[in-house]
Design a protein around this motif. Sequence first.
Motif, short mmCIF file in Angstrom:
data_model
loop_
_atom_site.label_atom_id
_atom_site.label_comp_id
_atom_site.label_asym_id
_atom_site.label_seq_id
_atom_site.Cartn_x
_atom_site.Cartn_y
_atom_site.Cartn_z
N ASP A 130 -0.03 -0.67 8.09
CA ASP A 130 -0.20 -0.25 6.69
C ASP A 130 0.87 0.74 6.22
O ASP A 130 0.89 1.11 5.06
CB ASP A 130 -1.57 0.40 6.49
CG ASP A 130 -2.69 -0.61 6.66
OD1 ASP A 130 -2.45 -1.81 6.42
OD2 ASP A 130 -3.80 -0.20 7.04
N GLN A 134 6.96 -3.58 2.69
CA GLN A 134 6.95 -5.03 2.88
C GLN A 134 8.33 -5.62 3.07
O GLN A 134 8.50 -6.65 3.67
CB GLN A 134 6.28 -5.70 1.67
CG GLN A 134 4.84 -5.27 1.49
CD GLN A 134 4.00 -5.51 2.73
OE1 GLN A 134 4.01 -6.60 3.28
NE2 GLN A 134 3.30 -4.49 3.18
N GLN A 165 1.21 0.25 0.15
CA GLN A 165 0.47 -0.51 -0.84
C GLN A 165 0.09 0.37 -2.04
O GLN A 165 0.14 -0.06 -3.18
CB GLN A 165 -0.81 -1.11 -0.22
CG GLN A 165 -0.53 -2.17 0.80
CD GLN A 165 -0.22 -1.62 2.19
OE1 GLN A 165 -0.10 -0.41 2.39
NE2 GLN A 165 -0.05 -2.51 3.15
N ARG A 169 1.32 0.00 -5.93
CA ARG A 169 0.33 -0.09 -7.01
C ARG A 169 0.62 0.95 -8.09
O ARG A 169 0.60 0.64 -9.29
CB ARG A 169 -1.07 0.11 -6.43
CG ARG A 169 -2.19 -0.18 -7.40
CD ARG A 169 -3.55 0.00 -6.76
NE ARG A 169 -3.79 1.37 -6.32
CZ ARG A 169 -4.04 2.40 -7.12
NH1 ARG A 169 -4.06 2.22 -8.42
NH2 ARG A 169 -4.25 3.61 -6.64
#
Length: 195
Positions: A130, A134, A165, A169
């Motif tokens: 996590d 990416q 992540q 966002r």
Amino acid sequence: MIGFLRGTLAAKQPPSLLIDVNGVGYEVDAPMSTFYQLPETGGEVTLFTHLAVREDAHVLFGFATESERVLFRSLIRVNGVGARLALAILSGLSTDEFQRCVSQGDALSLQRLPGIGKKTAERLIVELRDRLPQSTSAAALPVGAAADPAREAFDALTALGYKPQEAQRLLKRVADRADSVEELIRLALQSAGAQ
């Protein structure tokens, strides 16, 4: 903190480099992935750096790309992974290959690297799944190259402790309202605080 070095490559003998920066010789340890990109001795070299301050020494590590330095810093945060093992990982796998192994849970490929057993491979996958961005393509730019403002803002947010992540966002939420990296970061932080 020393962010990067630009100077003349005075000597190289893996894993150590000696870089002459205006008459000061910096000893730098680097992974083999960086060594493959070095010029001949006497040529100009620019490396991103990480300074590790220990009780008994200050050790400078050098990397050809920002993505290597980001991965190195992520690796040394994993319990049981020191700087030497992190250099071995970077020497054995590209940043993209390592990310693929982590995202796909490929412990066997990680175990092929020297110094990594089954437990360490599994720990790397669990702890970094996590935390790694990416894609590292934007971070593969050399020092001084123009980077994507969204990528720079993403890197800043993850450096502040946001998970990749969450950083993505937050940036998606404010991307159309900002014209600069600084504004992107400011708006993303405000957005996080408003939740």
